[in-house]
Structures are given as structure tokens and as C-alpha cells.
Motif scaffolding. Structure first.
Motif, PDB file in Angstrom:
ATOM      1  N   UNK A   1      -2.167   3.810  10.596  1.00 44.78           N
ATOM      2  CA  UNK A   1      -1.549   3.021   9.522  1.00 44.78           C
ATOM      3  C   UNK A   1      -0.682   3.948   8.668  1.00 44.78           C
ATOM      4  N   UNK A   2       0.524   4.206   9.143  1.00 50.48           N
ATOM      5  CA  UNK A   2       1.429   5.120   8.451  1.00 50.48           C
ATOM      6  C   UNK A   2       1.893   4.524   7.119  1.00 50.48           C
TER       7      UNK A   2
ATOM      8  N   UNK B   1      -8.118   1.573  -2.750  1.00 54.44           N
ATOM      9  CA  UNK B   1      -7.074   0.695  -2.216  1.00 54.44           C
ATOM     10  C   UNK B   1      -6.391   1.433  -1.069  1.00 54.44           C
ATOM     11  N   UNK B   2      -6.484   0.907   0.129  1.00 60.90           N
ATOM     12  CA  UNK B   2      -5.862   1.539   1.297  1.00 60.90           C
ATOM     13  C   UNK B   2      -4.386   1.164   1.365  1.00 60.90           C
ATOM     14  N   UNK B   3      -3.548   2.160   1.636  1.00 58.44           N
ATOM     15  CA  UNK B   3      -2.109   1.922   1.733  1.00 58.44           C
ATOM     16  C   UNK B   3      -1.626   2.383   3.103  1.00 58.44           C
ATOM     17  N   UNK B   4      -1.022   1.480   3.851  1.00 60.09           N
ATOM     18  CA  UNK B   4      -0.506   1.831   5.165  1.00 60.09           C
ATOM     19  C   UNK B   4      -0.132   0.601   5.962  1.00 60.09           C
ATOM     20  N   UNK B   5       0.608   0.817   7.023  1.00 65.02           N
ATOM     21  CA  UNK B   5       1.018  -0.281   7.893  1.00 65.02           C
ATOM     22  C   UNK B   5      -0.207  -0.929   8.545  1.00 65.02           C
ATOM     23  N   UNK B   6      -0.181  -2.242   8.592  1.00 64.83           N
ATOM     24  CA  UNK B   6      -1.246  -2.972   9.289  1.00 64.83           C
ATOM     25  C   UNK B   6      -0.621  -4.188   9.959  1.00 64.83           C
TER      26      UNK B   6
ATOM     27  N   UNK C   1       1.368  -5.843  -2.024  1.00 62.23           N
ATOM     28  CA  UNK C   1       2.361  -4.803  -1.722  1.00 62.23           C
ATOM     29  C   UNK C   1       2.286  -4.487  -0.234  1.00 62.23           C
ATOM     30  N   UNK C   2       3.379  -4.714   0.483  1.00 64.00           N
ATOM     31  CA  UNK C   2       3.409  -4.474   1.926  1.00 64.00           C
ATOM     32  C   UNK C   2       4.187  -3.199   2.221  1.00 64.00           C
ATOM     33  N   UNK C   3       3.552  -2.199   2.827  1.00 67.37           N
ATOM     34  CA  UNK C   3       4.262  -0.962   3.165  1.00 67.37           C
ATOM     35  C   UNK C   3       5.429  -1.215   4.120  1.00 67.37           C
ATOM     36  N   UNK C   4       6.405  -0.350   4.049  1.00 65.36           N
ATOM     37  CA  UNK C   4       7.596  -0.472   4.884  1.00 65.36           C
ATOM     38  C   UNK C   4       7.278  -0.259   6.362  1.00 65.36           C
ATOM     39  N   UNK C   5       7.962  -1.012   7.214  1.00 65.80           N
ATOM     40  CA  UNK C   5       7.958  -0.675   8.636  1.00 65.80           C
ATOM     41  C   UNK C   5       8.696   0.649   8.802  1.00 65.80           C
TER      42      UNK C   5
END
Length: 280
Positions: A164-165, A188-193, A266-270
Motif C-alpha cells: 500500500x504505497x 490511521x493507515x495511509x496508503x493505496x488500497x 482521504x484517498x491516496x494518489x494512484x
């Protein structure tokens, strides 16, 4: 409100400062150099090694963002304890801490877990941002030069290893959101999913550069050799050790139930969007 941001001239802190300044917030930039210039912010010099300087920097703050710098783990443990002591004394209204990908499992006894558990014992409102891997790691000269010159993306994970970059821009988005959401506490986990593989990364880089790019797994030891000139032998050995330990895991995916997507919207960037946003 007063926003105190650590590492304001560095990779993690600078995007947070930029976002807050753009929103018209009063920012105090914490750096090691009083002569540093940070656009739109007041600069305060405070060393992680000085409880007194940290306490003064936090005094009267409404929001504080902190992360631990690259250093030996012994030094990082000292810094973590100093930060906790300063926060306990100064009592800012809210603290957001980024683990920078380090474990916060108390059983590990590391600097990040020491800081996270220490914050929990202060009774100060706080949240812990937990990224897994930074996309900015792929901007290191060895990696980026290989993409451009050989059409390969070398990195010390398996080609089929899901990760999950997240980018520093994503961390900044989460920090700003958490500053505004004191009701959100804990990790709070932050990363691509869903998490993506090395093959997916290579495809994104290939699409961005308009060429064929394949993923090239390398060993943690090879990676240590490449990064040591950039970050120092000690930190490089720690990084290599982390990747060696990671190789025994099935993945490095965030859990959706405590993700920034669910808790903050908040959705992390592709990867492709991140490459475009940084103007590479």
C-alpha cells in the motif's frame, strides 16, 4: 490557531507546511537551522536532542506534526522520549505523529513505538499516521536512473509482493485532515488500497515515461549498498534489515477498517497521479 510543523524544510514536513500556508493558517516551522527560510511560516530552531527547545516550540501550539528523522535507532529512541517529555510539559492541543513506516507494536521496543505509546500516556489529543512504503523511495537516483536508462525498476521486494504505497503528499493530506478532526484518534493507515505489486509499479512508470519498464527484484543487501552514500551506513543497515524482515511477510497492505479512506475520506494518489503531481 498555531500549527507547529517538524521537518518543515524536509520531505515530509514541507508538503504539510505548503498545504497549511495555502489555506491561510499560521505556521511555525521547526528546523535545526534558525536561518532557514520557509515561505509563509515563522521559523523556530529546535533540536530533537533538546527537551527545552522542543518544549518551547510546542508551548501554546494548537496543532503539532512530528516525525522522527533518519538516525541511529539509539538516537531516535532519545528523540522519541524527548518529544514525549516536551509534549507532556507544553501540552499542545493536538499532536499528529507519522511513523514513517516504522512499527508501533510496543513489543518491538523501537523509537516509533516508544513515541506512539508515550503520546498515549500524555492525555493529549493525538493520532498516529501509519504509512507502509513511500513512493518517494522510487525517486532515488539508482532507481530512477535504471528506469530511464535500462527500462527496469529495481527495488528490494518480490515482484508479486502487494504494498500500500503512499506519497509525502498523501501524508500531508492526512495530517491536515487530522488537524481538523480531533474526534479521530489512534492509528490511521495511509496508503493505496487495494495494495499493488512491483509489476503494477513498473507498469505505471512505463506508462508515465512512454516506454516499457519491468520490475527487477534486488536483495536488501544490494539496496543497502545503493542507499548508504545517501543516508549513511547506520541508517542504511537499518533499512536493509527492515526489508529483510519484510521479505518474510505475505504483503504490506493497510487494513481498510483504519484507513484514511474510511476514517477521513482521504484517498491516496494512484502511482500515475503521483508521478503527474510531482512533475517528474
Amino acid at each position: 490557531m498555531v500549527y507547529v510543523i517538524h521537518g518543515a524544510t524536509g520531505a515530509q514536513g514541507a508538503p504539510v507546511v505548503a498545504a497549511l500556508v495555502a489555506a491561510g493558517k499560521p505556521v511555525t516551522a521547526v528546523t535545526r537551522n534558525q536561518e532557514a527560510v520557509v515561505d509563509g511560516a515563522r521559523v523556530v530552531a529546535a533540536r530533537y536532542s533538546s527537551v527545552e527547545e522542543l518544549t518551547e516550540a510546542y508551548r501554546g501550539a494548537d496543532r503539532v506534526f512530528v516525525h522522527l528523522p533518519l538516525a541511529s535507532e539509539e538516537d531516535r529512541l532519545t528523540y522519541a522520549r524527548n518529544i514525549v517529555t516536551a509534549i507532556r510539559t507544553a501540552r499542545p492541543a493536538r499532536v499528529v505523529f507519522s511513523t514513517s513506516g516504522a512499527s508501533v507494536d510496543p513489543a518491538d521496543g523501537g523509537a516509533a513505538s516508544t513515541l506512539a505509546s508515550g503520546l498515549a500516556g500524555t492525555d493529549v489529543s493525538h493520532a498516529v499516521i501509519a504509512p507502509t512504503q513511500y513512493l518517494e523511495n522510487l525517486l532515488m537516483p539508482y532507481v530512477l536512473d535504471a528506469v530511464r536508462e535500462r527500462g527496469v525498476l529495481p527495488y528490494p521486494i518480490r515482484a508479486d509482493f502487494p504494498v500500500s504505497w503512499a506519497s509525502h503528499l498523501d501524508i500531508a493530506d492526512a495530517v491536515v485532515a487530522l488537524f481538523d478532526r480531533p474526534d479521530v484518534t489512534g492509528v490511521v493507515s495511509v496508503g493505496q488500497y487495494p495494495a499493488i505489486t512491483g509489476v503494477d509499479l513498473a507498469e505505471a512508470f512505463g506508462s508515465h515515461f512512454g516506454k516499457s519498464v519491468v520490475f527487477e527484484p534486488i536483495t536488501p543487501e544490494e539496496f543497502r549498498v545503493f542507499v548508504a552514500p545517501l543516508i549513511g551506513e547506520g541508517p542504511a543497515a537499518d533499512v536493509a534489515g527492515a526489508y529483510k524482515a519484510m521479505s518474510t511477510l505475505p504483503d504490506r497492505s493497510i487494513a481498510p477498517e483504519n484507513s484514511a479512506q474510511k476514517l477521513l475520506g482521504v484517498t491516496p494518489r494512484a502511482t500515475s497521479q503521483w508521478l503527474a503531481d510531482i512533475g517528474l
